[in-house]
Design a protein around this motif. Structure first.
Motif, PDB file in Angstrom:
ATOM      1  N   ALA A 136      -5.435 -10.498   1.742  1.00 42.25           N
ATOM      2  CA  ALA A 136      -6.722  -9.662   2.111  1.00 42.25           C
ATOM      3  C   ALA A 136      -6.077  -9.199   3.964  1.00 42.25           C
ATOM      4  CB  ALA A 136      -7.812 -11.350   2.423  1.00 42.25           C
ATOM      5  N   ARG A 137      -5.490 -10.167   4.296  1.00 41.71           N
ATOM      6  CA  ARG A 137      -4.775 -10.007   5.891  1.00 41.71           C
ATOM      7  C   ARG A 137      -3.888  -8.363   6.010  1.00 41.71           C
ATOM      8  NH1 ARG A 137      -3.535 -14.378   7.850  1.00 41.71           N
ATOM      9  NH2 ARG A 137      -1.710 -14.319   7.584  1.00 41.71           N
ATOM     10  N   ASP A 138      -3.186  -8.567   5.002  1.00 41.40           N
ATOM     11  CA  ASP A 138      -2.265  -7.377   4.513  1.00 41.40           C
ATOM     12  C   ASP A 138      -3.248  -6.374   4.076  1.00 41.40           C
ATOM     13  OD1 ASP A 138      -0.339  -9.387   5.459  1.00 41.40           O
ATOM     14  OD2 ASP A 138       0.338  -9.343   3.790  1.00 41.40           O
ATOM     15  N   LEU A 139      -4.032  -6.652   3.594  1.00 45.78           N
ATOM     16  CA  LEU A 139      -4.656  -4.968   2.788  1.00 45.78           C
ATOM     17  C   LEU A 139      -5.534  -4.680   3.584  1.00 45.78           C
ATOM     18  CD1 LEU A 139      -5.563  -6.350  -0.723  1.00 45.78           C
ATOM     19  CD2 LEU A 139      -3.992  -4.516  -0.371  1.00 45.78           C
ATOM     20  N   ALA A 140      -6.466  -5.316   4.694  1.00 47.79           N
ATOM     21  CA  ALA A 140      -6.940  -4.700   4.955  1.00 47.79           C
ATOM     22  C   ALA A 140      -6.135  -4.049   6.496  1.00 47.79           C
ATOM     23  CB  ALA A 140      -7.839  -6.144   6.120  1.00 47.79           C
ATOM     24  N   ASP A 141      -5.118  -4.874   7.077  1.00 46.05           N
ATOM     25  CA  ASP A 141      -4.080  -3.933   8.143  1.00 46.05           C
ATOM     26  C   ASP A 141      -3.575  -3.017   7.332  1.00 46.05           C
ATOM     27  OD1 ASP A 141      -4.383  -6.139  10.130  1.00 46.05           O
ATOM     28  OD2 ASP A 141      -2.669  -7.230   9.387  1.00 46.05           O
ATOM     29  N   LEU A 142      -3.485  -2.665   6.595  1.00 45.08           N
ATOM     30  CA  LEU A 142      -2.868  -1.658   6.122  1.00 45.08           C
ATOM     31  C   LEU A 142      -3.858  -0.387   5.837  1.00 45.08           C
ATOM     32  CD1 LEU A 142      -0.830  -2.173   2.797  1.00 45.08           C
ATOM     33  CD2 LEU A 142      -0.388  -1.991   5.374  1.00 45.08           C
ATOM     34  N   ARG A 143      -5.080  -0.755   5.943  1.00 50.37           N
ATOM     35  CA  ARG A 143      -6.419   0.567   5.205  1.00 50.37           C
ATOM     36  C   ARG A 143      -7.019   0.180   6.891  1.00 50.37           C
ATOM     37  NH1 ARG A 143      -8.899  -3.233   1.466  1.00 50.37           N
ATOM     38  NH2 ARG A 143      -8.646  -2.738  -0.450  1.00 50.37           N
ATOM     39  N   ARG A 144      -6.149  -0.082   7.999  1.00 47.64           N
ATOM     40  CA  ARG A 144      -6.619   0.154   9.139  1.00 47.64           C
ATOM     41  C   ARG A 144      -5.704   1.223  10.075  1.00 47.64           C
ATOM     42  NH1 ARG A 144      -8.518  -4.652  10.588  1.00 47.64           N
ATOM     43  NH2 ARG A 144      -6.076  -5.162  11.204  1.00 47.64           N
ATOM     44  N   VAL A 145      -4.080   1.200   9.399  1.00 56.71           N
ATOM     45  CA  VAL A 145      -3.699   1.802   9.709  1.00 56.71           C
ATOM     46  C   VAL A 145      -3.717   3.254   9.559  1.00 56.71           C
ATOM     47  CG1 VAL A 145      -2.284  -0.368  10.935  1.00 56.71           C
ATOM     48  CG2 VAL A 145      -1.922   1.075   8.366  1.00 56.71           C
ATOM     49  N   GLY A 146      -4.141   3.777   8.113  1.00 56.72           N
ATOM     50  CA  GLY A 146      -4.149   5.250   7.492  1.00 56.72           C
ATOM     51  C   GLY A 146      -3.765   4.562   6.189  1.00 56.72           C
ATOM     52  N   VAL A 147      -3.545   3.272   5.417  1.00 52.50           N
ATOM     53  CA  VAL A 147      -2.529   3.548   4.311  1.00 52.50           C
ATOM     54  C   VAL A 147      -4.713   3.334   2.886  1.00 52.50           C
ATOM     55  CG1 VAL A 147      -1.336   2.068   2.352  1.00 52.50           C
ATOM     56  CG2 VAL A 147      -1.066   2.638   4.996  1.00 52.50           C
ATOM     57  N   PRO A 148      -4.631   4.122   1.989  1.00 47.16           N
ATOM     58  CA  PRO A 148      -6.095   4.163   1.657  1.00 47.16           C
ATOM     59  C   PRO A 148      -5.830   3.647   0.324  1.00 47.16           C
ATOM     60  CG  PRO A 148      -4.817   6.225   1.102  1.00 47.16           C
ATOM     61  CD  PRO A 148      -4.094   5.509   2.009  1.00 47.16           C
ATOM     62  N   ILE A 149      -6.053   2.109   0.567  1.00 50.36           N
ATOM     63  CA  ILE A 149      -6.139   1.514  -1.547  1.00 50.36           C
ATOM     64  C   ILE A 149      -7.231   0.992  -1.441  1.00 50.36           C
ATOM     65  CG2 ILE A 149      -4.986  -1.266  -1.607  1.00 50.36           C
ATOM     66  CD1 ILE A 149      -3.014  -0.755   1.121  1.00 50.36           C
ATOM     67  N   GLU A 150      -7.436   1.123  -2.627  1.00 50.42           N
ATOM     68  CA  GLU A 150      -8.891   1.303  -3.610  1.00 50.42           C
ATOM     69  C   GLU A 150      -9.025  -0.647  -4.500  1.00 50.42           C
ATOM     70  OE1 GLU A 150      -8.978   4.545  -6.118  1.00 50.42           O
ATOM     71  OE2 GLU A 150      -9.518   5.709  -4.675  1.00 50.42           O
ATOM     72  N   GLN A 151      -9.771  -1.037  -3.915  1.00 42.47           N
ATOM     73  CA  GLN A 151      -9.920  -2.034  -4.905  1.00 42.47           C
ATOM     74  C   GLN A 151     -10.879  -2.226  -5.499  1.00 42.47           C
ATOM     75  OE1 GLN A 151     -10.441  -6.414  -2.860  1.00 42.47           O
ATOM     76  NE2 GLN A 151     -12.048  -6.388  -3.659  1.00 42.47           N
ATOM     77  N   PHE A 152     -10.590  -2.488  -7.258  1.00 39.25           N
ATOM     78  CA  PHE A 152     -11.757  -2.996  -7.991  1.00 39.25           C
ATOM     79  C   PHE A 152     -11.533  -3.561  -9.025  1.00 39.25           C
ATOM     80  CE2 PHE A 152      -7.585  -0.584  -9.304  1.00 39.25           C
ATOM     81  CZ  PHE A 152      -7.681  -0.724 -10.654  1.00 39.25           C
ATOM     82  N   THR A 153     -12.701  -4.287 -10.054  1.00 33.62           N
ATOM     83  CA  THR A 153     -12.794  -5.299 -10.931  1.00 33.62           C
ATOM     84  C   THR A 153     -11.756  -4.553 -12.446  1.00 33.62           C
ATOM     85  OG1 THR A 153     -13.978  -6.712  -9.642  1.00 33.62           O
ATOM     86  CG2 THR A 153     -13.335  -7.504 -12.175  1.00 33.62           C
TER      87      THR A 153
END
Length: 321
Positions: A54-71
């Motif tokens: 969760a922390r890594d995904l938040a960091d990547l999104r914060r620096v501009g990597v557009p990661i989508e989450q879904f179920t």
């Protein structure tokens, strides 16, 4: 410092996994897949894995990597969380830059963030590379200030990233650290792996008919020459593959040192204290260990293995003339 470096390596590994998802025949990554295949997430408790991811995904999104989450709704993985890179917002149309313009982009990415990952993920030319932009980056600044990446030309990095993303076979010139001889090698590329401030090119070596790794600062003239025919086997841990090959080449060693309290911090930071002032270092670069231990003598004394003790003594004698 070591925690920050581990976070950086894990986040870079995760970014490459997203960029290469299609070559794994996956349109998305699930939590179990990430935990099994992305170096840095193995051997964690369930709670620790979820928090780090969760922390890594938040960091990547914060620096501009557009990661989508879904179920996921169907299949064996129904009900699981999954993630994918939003290629519509991450990839750009092909553009061209002069070497001077590319240099400005590289420098802006380098200076715009103090964090290495920020420079890596936010630099304009890295996003362009993901989109397959056509331009000459041979004169641009290096990607980040992290280890080998400082010395890797943007043109070489761009070619490698593009080849990995598109499943190309590459050829390159490699200069051996032992013989200084240059040879041409051909490889089906699997990835770039950071290991202790060094970056290794990993894949299937066509000339040796086996997986191999090569330190990127020793390669030049990287060229895509066709379609790769040796995909990475499922479940392959590229980080461990690199470490195994480095051990076989005796570049990584384990050692025990006596370090005076509060001194030779560079060495103690790379190890674990087993007894008072006695430190164990695992899988450290042999040359780095010998040179660093000699530089910190007598505050740092190598106790074992004997061959490293001998090399440190020889180096100290040579320094004394």
């Amino acid at each position: 410092m070591s925690d920050r470096k581990e976070d950086l390596e894990r986040q870079i590994n995760l970014t490459f996994a997203f960029l290469s998802a299609e070559s794994y025949s996956r349109k998305f990554l699930t939590q179990p897949w990430i935990r099994t295949n992305v170096s840095g997430f193995q051997n964690l408790s369930d709670d620790a894995f979820r928090k780090k991811l969760a922390r890594d995904l938040a960091d990547l999104r914060r620096v501009g990597v557009p990661i989508e989450q879904f179920t996921l709704n169907t299949g064996m993985d129904a009900g699981q969380l999954a993630y994918r890179l939003s290629s519509e917002t991450y990839e750009l149309q092909e553009v061209e830059f002069t070497p001077e313009e590319a240099a400005v982009l590289g420098m802006a990415g380098e200076m715009g963030q103090s964090q290495e990952l920020g420079a890596f993920a936010r630099s304009g030319w890295t996003k362009l590379a993901a989109g397959g932009a056509q331009r000459d980056l041979s004169s641009s600044a290096s990607v980040t200030n992290a280890g080998d990446l400082r010395f890797l030309s943007a043109k070489t990095f761009d070619t490698i990233l593009k080849a990995r993303h598109r499943g190309y076979r590459i050829s390159f010139s490699y200069e051996s650290s032992r013989t200084a001889e240059k040879v041409t090698r051909t490889m089906d590329l699997w990835g770039l792996v950071p290991e202790r401030d060094r970056i290794y090119l990993v894949g299937f070596d066509i000339d040796r008919n086996a997986p191999r790794c090569f330190r990127v600062i020793r390669i030049t003239d990287v060229t895509a020459i066709g379609t790769a025919t040796h995909p990475m086997p499922a479940g392959t841990n590229l980080q461990e593959l690199v470490r195994q090959q480095l051990r076989r080449r005796s570049e990584l060693v384990d050692a025990t040192l006596r370090i005076t309290h509060g001194r030779a911090v560079e060495l103690s930071a790379a190890g674990v204290e087993k007894e008072k002032d006695q430190w164990f270092l695992k899988d450290v670069d042999r040359t780095w260990l010998v040179q660093t231990a000699a530089a910190h003598a007598p505050e740092a004394i190598v106790l074992e293995p004997p061959e490293i003790v001998d090399e440190v003594i020889e180096l100290l004698k040579a320094a004394q003339g």
